[in-house]
Design an enzyme around this catalytic site. Sequence first.
Site, short mmCIF file in Angstrom:
data_model
loop_
_atom_site.label_atom_id
_atom_site.label_comp_id
_atom_site.label_asym_id
_atom_site.label_seq_id
_atom_site.Cartn_x
_atom_site.Cartn_y
_atom_site.Cartn_z
N PRO A 146 -2.12 4.42 -5.82
CA PRO A 146 -1.93 3.62 -7.03
C PRO A 146 -1.24 2.28 -6.77
O PRO A 146 -0.61 1.72 -7.68
CB PRO A 146 -1.05 4.54 -7.89
CG PRO A 146 -0.21 5.28 -6.89
CD PRO A 146 -1.12 5.50 -5.71
N GLU A 147 -1.37 1.75 -5.58
CA GLU A 147 -0.54 0.63 -5.14
C GLU A 147 -0.67 -0.61 -6.03
O GLU A 147 0.32 -1.29 -6.29
CB GLU A 147 -0.90 0.26 -3.70
CG GLU A 147 0.26 -0.30 -2.91
CD GLU A 147 1.26 0.77 -2.50
OE1 GLU A 147 2.29 0.41 -1.91
OE2 GLU A 147 1.02 1.96 -2.77
N ILE A 148 -1.89 -0.94 -6.47
CA ILE A 148 -1.99 -2.18 -7.23
C ILE A 148 -1.28 -2.09 -8.58
O ILE A 148 -0.87 -3.11 -9.13
CB ILE A 148 -3.46 -2.64 -7.40
CG1 ILE A 148 -4.29 -1.63 -8.18
CG2 ILE A 148 -4.09 -2.93 -6.05
CD1 ILE A 148 -5.68 -2.17 -8.55
#
Length: 269
Positions: A146-148
């Site tokens: 879920p980095e962005i």
Amino acid sequence: MRSLPRGGCAGRFEGVLERDDVEVEGVPVAVLRMAHGPVNAMDLELCRALADRFRELVADPARAVVVTGSDRAFSAGVDLKRCAAGGDPYVEKFIPALVDAFRAAFELPKPLVAAVNGHAIAGGCVLAACADVVLMAEGAARIGVPEIRVGVPFPRIVLEILGVAVGDRAARELVMGARTYLPERAVQLGLVHEIVPAGELGARAAAEAAALARDVPPDTFATTKGQLRRVALERTDRYADEEEPVTTLWKRHIADGWVTRYLESVTGR
């Protein structure tokens, strides 16, 4: 499967990354266990330990490697609180260390099996994706990138690792969808090869690693693995100029509070 004396240099990584050695049908297997706080958050120390250990294993007598976590997590990913507290100076050291850890795992010329014992989020998911085989324990643990949503982009090598692991189309879904998945959906996406009862995970992972090492000559395995990953590594090097803007965005969204707000949204604090 029988235990062997613990691998050398354990003292340097004690409390961060532990090693045990087992023998499966005559094949020596090194088991690396992240043991760094309750969720094995990836900080400067853990990333450096992973990079050092994977590079040492290239010339180690162990013929195959298992990487796993401890307690309730494989790894919950980057220690964002540490990044926020350390600011620009910490981020400038951390991102190269993170990239180095992933590259060392991805380049390991020996069979590597990830035994995902619990949550594998963001960097934890990427570390698992570096492996040749990913086994995940049954249950409610989640895996994904879920980095962005955190407000920070991936370094180039992460995109290449995910592309090799699941293919370009699924990698785009993983990265841009920014979700985490239960084991069954992770198998459908190709992130996980097999779901295993939690109590059997360690033994199954060691057996899988040993089988990969036993069934193929080491030099043939190393050469073929290198061929399969060569283009991804060449692209990583070709687009090395992305590292500066990636680092800039990490620093910007730590400074403007986006990362802290994300942390508050997922922790309730």
